[in-house]
Design a protein around this motif. Structure first.
Motif: not given
Length: 388
Positions: A372-388
């Motif tokens: 759950l570091c969320s670094y992957c989210a920063a690389s997503c061009p579609n903002f498709a990764i979230k932590i809920w």
């Protein structure tokens, strides 16, 4: 601001006095809970009002506007520590200037190189690090540090601080009483023979007159640039599972961090809840963290006022309100891939934990590996990764 119930701790030789608990702001950022700016600002200001005196952020988090919203409410601003991935001097200065302008500040408490992966990456970021040292000389920042998930980086920084010689055990800050007993209890979860060896090694390291660096691996013996001798502190991932480490074990990270403290580096800790994997054992995780007296303070991500209150209680040695515990316990977190994911795979390239893979045209998460570091989210061009 209330009188803080949190103890103050010196960060190495910097002269900075930090509360033992800091607020990790990644949790409220667009990459994770994505709180509206006003809501995030209110939460950050609440944490400071309750006694937390430093914030952990980064250029990557894209949340300076949230922090600025908090600063607008606060009469006494907290210490702000940010990070950069820059390789070049110009990029490092640009990232610092961007932070300064966004926060409307002339000065920041600390700036770090972000997520250094090995001694080789330290060498590659030398120019940027030297630029941060220049900013310190100009009085624009108080301290320069390194954040990392790698044991080899912490060891290399300790070596750079003292050369290739030995470190005196009496340079360890804090009291040693009871430390070996804690190590013995924690080692019980490991293989018995390994545990006995580990406890014996720790006892020798803590009590012997000198510590010999000859045990460091050949790769770690690579000489990093001499400028890293000027680092003020290191900010490693430390938790009792080792989840998120790029190399070594949790025992080795603790040992390396302790040696760094002996060398004169300040030590901040992060990921004590292992990216959420220890949330069901939070009280024990905090107890373990506070037993590591070479760590000056811990950055903890908090997304609600209830989480702030509970963590302040634990880090102050108080029992949290049971009703607040019930509320925070009922807030599960997981990495979510939205339906519009196109399976480009950029997130998997960014994930050091190998927790993402392509299946049926979109990415899926291996929750047993995700920290759950969320670094992957920063690389997503579609903002498709979230932590809920």
């Amino acid at each position: 601001m209330l009188e803080s119930p949190l103890k103050l701790s010196s960060l190495g030789e910097t002269g900075l006095q930090l509360t033992v608990l800091g607020l990790g702001t990644l949790t409220v950022s667009p990459s994770q809970n994505n709180l509206p700016v006003k809501q995030a600002g209110n939460l950050i200001a609440y944490a400071v009002d309750q006694g937390i005196n430093w914030l952990d952020t980064a250029d990557l988090y894209n949340n300076y506007d949230q922090i600025k919203a908090a600063l607008n409410r606060l009469a006494n601003p907290p210490h702000i520590m940010s990070k950069t991935y820059a390789y070049t001097a110009s990029s490092a200065r640009q990232d610092f200037d961007a932070a300064r302008r966004a926060l409307d500040l002339d000065h920041l408490t600390a700036f770090m190189l972000h997520e250094q992966e090995s001694p080789l990456t330290l060498a590659g970021h030398q120019e940027a690090f030297c630029a941060l040292l220049e900013l310190k000389e100009q009085g624009k920042i108080d301290a320069v540090g390194i954040s990392t998930h790698a044991v080899s980086v912490v060891r290399s920084l300790a070596r750079a601080k003292v050369g290739t010689g030995s470190i005196k055990a009496d340079q360890v800050p804090g009291q040693r009483a009871g430390r070996i007993e804690v190590d013995e209890q924690r080692a019980k979860a490991d293989d018995k023979s390994k545990a006995e060896t580990y406890v014996a090694d720790k006892h020798n390291a803590c009590n012997a007159e000198n510590y010999d660096y000859s045990s460091i691996s050949k790769r770690e013996e690579l000489q990093i640039p001499a400028c890293y001798k000027e680092a003020d502190f290191v900010f490693p991932l430390i938790n009792r599972t080792g989840i998120g480490l790029l190399d070594g074990s949790w025992q080795e990270m603790e040992e390396a961090s302790e040696h760094a403290a002996r060398a004169g580096l300040g030590v901040l800790g992060m990921k004590l809840f292992a990216g959420g994997h220890l949330l069901s054992q939070r009280a024990e995780a905090v107890k373990t963290a506070l037993s590591l007296d070479f760590v000056s303070s811990w950055s903890v991500g908090m997304g609600t006022q209830e989480e702030v209150d509970v963590n302040i209680d634990w880090f102050s040695g108080r029992e949290p309100n049971p009703a607040l515990l019930d509320i925070t316990d009922a807030t599960p977190r997981k990495l979510m891939i939205e339906s519009w994911c196109d399976g480009c795979g950029e997130c998997a390239k960014r994930c050091k934990s190998k927790a993402l893979r392509l299946a049926d045209g979109r990415m899926v998460v291996d929750e047993s590996r995700c920290i759950l570091c969320s670094y992957c989210a920063a690389s997503c061009p579609n903002f498709a990764i979230k932590i809920w």
